[in-house]
Motif scaffolding. Structure first.
Motif, mmCIF file in Angstrom:
data_model
loop_
_atom_site.group_PDB
_atom_site.id
_atom_site.type_symbol
_atom_site.label_atom_id
_atom_site.label_comp_id
_atom_site.label_asym_id
_atom_site.label_seq_id
_atom_site.Cartn_x
_atom_site.Cartn_y
_atom_site.Cartn_z
ATOM 1 N N GLY A 184 0.829 -1.194 0.000
ATOM 2 C CA GLY A 184 0.000 0.000 0.000
ATOM 3 C C GLY A 184 0.864 1.245 0.000
ATOM 4 O O GLY A 184 2.098 1.189 0.139
ATOM 5 N N VAL A 185 0.235 2.393 -0.124
ATOM 6 C CA VAL A 185 0.957 3.670 -0.150
ATOM 7 C C VAL A 185 1.185 4.126 1.284
ATOM 8 O O VAL A 185 0.274 4.614 1.960
ATOM 9 C CB VAL A 185 0.164 4.722 -0.951
ATOM 10 C CG1 VAL A 185 0.947 6.030 -1.012
ATOM 11 C CG2 VAL A 185 -0.132 4.224 -2.353
ATOM 12 N N VAL A 186 2.403 3.943 1.771
ATOM 13 C CA VAL A 186 2.796 4.360 3.119
ATOM 14 C C VAL A 186 4.196 4.949 3.055
ATOM 15 O O VAL A 186 4.998 4.570 2.190
ATOM 16 C CB VAL A 186 2.775 3.171 4.109
ATOM 17 C CG1 VAL A 186 1.354 2.693 4.361
ATOM 18 C CG2 VAL A 186 3.644 2.021 3.600
ATOM 19 N N PRO A 187 4.521 5.885 3.953
ATOM 20 C CA PRO A 187 5.881 6.438 3.975
ATOM 21 C C PRO A 187 6.870 5.392 4.501
ATOM 22 O O PRO A 187 6.780 4.976 5.657
ATOM 23 C CB PRO A 187 5.759 7.625 4.949
ATOM 24 C CG PRO A 187 4.293 7.883 5.098
ATOM 25 C CD PRO A 187 3.624 6.560 4.900
ATOM 26 N N ALA A 356 0.580 8.090 -6.497
ATOM 27 C CA ALA A 356 0.701 6.697 -6.039
ATOM 28 C C ALA A 356 -0.650 6.144 -5.597
ATOM 29 O O ALA A 356 -0.995 4.995 -5.914
ATOM 30 C CB ALA A 356 1.707 6.611 -4.892
ATOM 31 N N CYS A 357 -1.416 6.953 -4.861
ATOM 32 C CA CYS A 357 -2.750 6.511 -4.423
ATOM 33 C C CYS A 357 -3.654 6.246 -5.619
ATOM 34 O O CYS A 357 -4.408 5.261 -5.641
ATOM 35 C CB CYS A 357 -3.379 7.560 -3.509
ATOM 36 S SG CYS A 357 -2.649 7.643 -1.853
ATOM 37 N N ASN A 358 -3.568 7.109 -6.616
ATOM 38 C CA ASN A 358 -4.383 6.929 -7.815
ATOM 39 C C ASN A 358 -3.969 5.668 -8.577
ATOM 40 O O ASN A 358 -4.811 4.931 -9.098
ATOM 41 C CB ASN A 358 -4.254 8.154 -8.714
ATOM 42 C CG ASN A 358 -5.113 8.040 -9.980
ATOM 43 O OD1 ASN A 358 -6.328 8.036 -9.920
ATOM 44 N ND2 ASN A 358 -4.446 7.950 -11.126
ATOM 45 N N HIS A 359 -2.663 5.402 -8.605
ATOM 46 C CA HIS A 359 -2.153 4.230 -9.334
ATOM 47 C C HIS A 359 -2.549 2.921 -8.644
ATOM 48 O O HIS A 359 -2.925 1.953 -9.310
ATOM 49 C CB HIS A 359 -0.634 4.320 -9.444
ATOM 50 C CG HIS A 359 -0.007 3.134 -10.121
ATOM 51 N ND1 HIS A 359 -0.073 2.939 -11.483
ATOM 52 C CD2 HIS A 359 0.694 2.081 -9.615
ATOM 53 C CE1 HIS A 359 0.565 1.823 -11.792
ATOM 54 N NE2 HIS A 359 1.034 1.283 -10.676
ATOM 55 N N PHE A 360 -2.459 2.907 -7.315
ATOM 56 C CA PHE A 360 -2.745 1.674 -6.575
ATOM 57 C C PHE A 360 -4.196 1.588 -6.102
ATOM 58 O O PHE A 360 -4.576 0.616 -5.441
ATOM 59 C CB PHE A 360 -1.809 1.560 -5.363
ATOM 60 C CG PHE A 360 -0.380 1.311 -5.733
ATOM 61 C CD1 PHE A 360 0.060 0.046 -6.082
ATOM 62 C CD2 PHE A 360 0.544 2.354 -5.746
ATOM 63 C CE1 PHE A 360 1.381 -0.189 -6.421
ATOM 64 C CE2 PHE A 360 1.868 2.137 -6.084
ATOM 65 C CZ PHE A 360 2.281 0.856 -6.430
#
Length: 656
Positions: A184-187, A356-360
């Motif tokens: 997922g999208v995380v730092p 990134a959120c849009n991609h995943f």
């Protein structure tokens, strides 16, 4: 051995590299400036540490991340930074002139029969050199104390081989597969830095992960010394108290002892934030113009955002506002430059994470919310000698008195205590923030950050006491070094003597995870990659990634004897093996046997009931003529080596 030898080896290599870089900097670059080790570390970490994270992020996105590419680009950045973009066309001429001048000076000094020490030592007067040696002693002491003060908690460690540890290790290894957003999208900038650190000092990913928590503590300790040294008039005593207080005071600090060895993205982000905060209040430290400062701030804030969103939004932004109100008038322009850089960095990060959120297919608002919260951070302070609330009241009273002293010195003595005042006000803001119950504010993370800023308050308070007693203090300048040594000894003795009772209440954890990591380290050092397989539980499979083949116990007990029979029957039949690769055996197979179940945690699944079945399979292999020997044995683990092709797996056999 409680701790992996690679952790110590990596730490020593890193320290030697820093000393070498400092020597080269003093010898050939900034030999005309008076720079201490602490100044050097803070400045270079703020600038080039940020760049490393950004380089790793960029190279992973391009699919070309490795150590060589990162170092080459880093050297290119250093080259551009040293000469400046405008001077790049003349850089070759400038370099050749400097080389000619240095060669001429070298020949001249040889003819003058200068001693060898003249060529080796940096250009500085004896007083400055002695002062530098004194700071080297302080730096070494703080590093060793911070390292050892965390090392002793390995016997109580609950983090090693936990579910969180395994997940982090998988993410660290994924960078080698050119993957940044895997879960997922995380730092995950901290894990990227751990990956780079492991490559840079040549240790395994698991050893780098194990040492991350210790290295962050050492770095914070060094930076705390530098912060108090820079913002106050006390250059040794108060900074020393602040750094040692952070390293060894556990019963009067909001820290989680049980998980104290766990790496914290919050701490790594604050290690970049601390230099940014001090430079924000004292812009002259970097000796650069507004444009360079603007770029450095953008790089630092962007790197912090890749590490920890909470630090960037919740911790840094309020400090920028408080600093703008408390800084001296002549620094307002530089403050506005930093705030502008912060806004741009925020826009860059939002764009990156938004894409990134849009991609995943992740929700951006949910990403921001999760970035401000932490499921792995919690505050359980049963070890405190008084309640957390009472402890905060004491520290607040201390900060109130220090604020009054700062204001008096500012308005009546016209002394520059603006930076100290800003940190004191900021500390009280964090205490207030920790008491707010809101679903967008993680109180646990705020409390953990207080564990770093409490030593700053204490250091400022000590510096103010020294300033108030300045008339007496000037009489003791001669004994200051001796007093500093006495202070170090006194603090360490007090930390052990008065906290020993609380330490005895801690429960020792099972040594199976630590012993297991040590075994894997020995295996990695002894065997050539992908020339062997390891038979173990699925829990340990991530450790095998990019190193060797993995066989689960179930597969070994059910299929290995058949594979062995078919392989040795058709060993010389290359066509058969090529057509049936599932029967090809590695040159060596290492079988893990656990003598004692891990009954104190669920970090690894140790099924001792399967041991007799595994041993029976090994006996069958011995009867077939296979060489089965003991590779490693301790009170907890025994590792057997099955040599299918003798002398073709171990590194020493292949070399010699």
């Amino acid at each position: 051995m409680i701790i992996s030898s690679s952790i110590i080896t990596g730490f020593v290599r890193l320290c030697l590299m820093i000393l070498f870089l400092f020597y080269m900097n003093r010898k050939f670059i900034s030999y005309t400036k008076s720079v201490t080790y602490f100044d050097f570390i803070a400045k270079q970490w703020f600038k080039y540490g940020s760049i490393i994270i950004l380089l790793v992020f960029g190279l992973v996105q391009l699919g070309i991340y490795n150590l060589l590419n990162t170092v080459i680009l880093l050297l290119l950045v250093i080259y551009l930074d040293y000469f400046g973009i405008k001077n790049i066309p003349q850089s070759i001429n400038i370099t050749s002139q400097k080389v000619k001048r240095n060669i001429f000076e070298l020949i001249q000094n040889i003819e003058l029969k200068k001693p060898i020490g003249f060529f080796v030592l940096t250009r500085s007067n004896p007083e400055e050199r002695n002062n530098r040696l004194w700071y080297l002693f302080l730096l070494s002491t703080l590093g060793v104390v911070a390292f050892y003060s965390r090392y002793i908690f390995y016997q109580f460690d609950m983090f090693s081989l936990s579910g969180s540890w395994i997940s982090d290790l998988e993410s660290i290894i994924d960078f080698d597969s050119q993957q940044w957003f895997t879960n997922g999208v995380v730092p995950i900038g901290e894990l990227a830095m751990i990956n780079f650190y492991g490559k840079f000092v040549s240790i395994s990913p698991e050893a780098a992960l194990q040492s991350a928590g210790i290295l962050e503590a050492v770095l914070i300790s060094v930076l705390l010394f530098w912060v108090i040294n820079t913002i106050s008039h006390s250059k040794i005593i108060a900074p020393l108290v602040a750094a040692l207080f952070f390293s060894v005071s556990y019963t009067i600090m909001p820290v989680n002892i049980t998980y104290i060895l766990q790496h914290q993205s919050l701490f790594l982000a604050i290690s970049f934030a601390l230099p940014a905060m001090v430079i924000y209040l004292k812009p002259g430290f970097m000796h650069s113009n507004n444009i360079n400062s603007f770029i450095n701030y953008i790089l630092a804030f962007t790197a912090i955002g890749l590490i920890d969103i909470f630090t960037l939004i919740v911790l840094i932004f309020p400090f920028l506002i408080i600093g703008l109100l408390t800084s001296s008038f002549k620094h307002k322009i530089q403050n506005l430059v930093a705030i502008s850089a912060y806004i741009i960095a925020l826009a860059i990060l939002f764009a990156v994470y938004g894409i990134a959120c849009n991609h995943f297919g992740d929700d951006f608002k949910l990403f921001i919310h999760s970035g401000l919260m932490s499921v792995s951070a919690y505050t359980y302070f049963s070890h405190l000698i008084v309640s957390y609330e009472q402890l905060m009241i004491y520290y607040q009273y201390l900060s109130y008195g220090s604020i009054i002293c700062c204001l008096l010195l500012l308005f009546f003595k016209n002394e520059k205590w603006n930076a100290a005042l800003c940190f004191l006000l900021y500390f009280n803001f964090l205490v207030f923030l920790s008491e707010i119950n809101h679903n967008w504010i993680d109180n646990d993370l705020v409390k953990l950050s207080l564990g770093i800023f409490i030593p700053v308050v204490l250091g400022i308070s000590i510096a103010l006491i020294i300033r108030i007693t300045y008339f007496f203090y000037t009489k003791t300048e001669v004994i200051k070094p001796a007093f500093a040594v006495f202070l170090i000894a006194g603090v360490l003795y007090s930390a052990f003597h008065y906290q020993e009772k609380e330490f005895r209440k801690l429960h020792k954890t099972d040594n199976v995870p630590r012993d297991l990591i040590n075994v894997y380290e020995k295996i990695t050092l002894s065997f050539y990659p992908y020339s062997y397989a390891v038979v173990n539980d699925y829990t340990t499979q991530p450790i095998s990634i990019n190193k060797h083949f993995f066989i689960h116990y179930t597969d070994f007990t059910a299929n290995y004897l058949k594979r062995d029979s078919v392989y040795f029957k058709n060993k010389k039949n290359k066509k058969f093996l090529k057509k049936n690769p599932e029967y090809v055996l590695p040159n060596s197979v290492l079988v893990f046997i656990y003598k004692k179940a891990d009954d104190k945690s669920n970090r690894i699944i140790v099924n001792c009931e399967i041991t007799p079945l595994i041993l029976s399979k090994l006996e069958v292999l011995k009867k077939r003529g296979r060489k089965v020997s003991v590779f490693y044995e301790s009170s907890l683990i025994k590792v057997f080596e099955i040599e299918n092709v003798p002398g073709q797996s171990k590194t020493d056999d292949l070399i010699f």
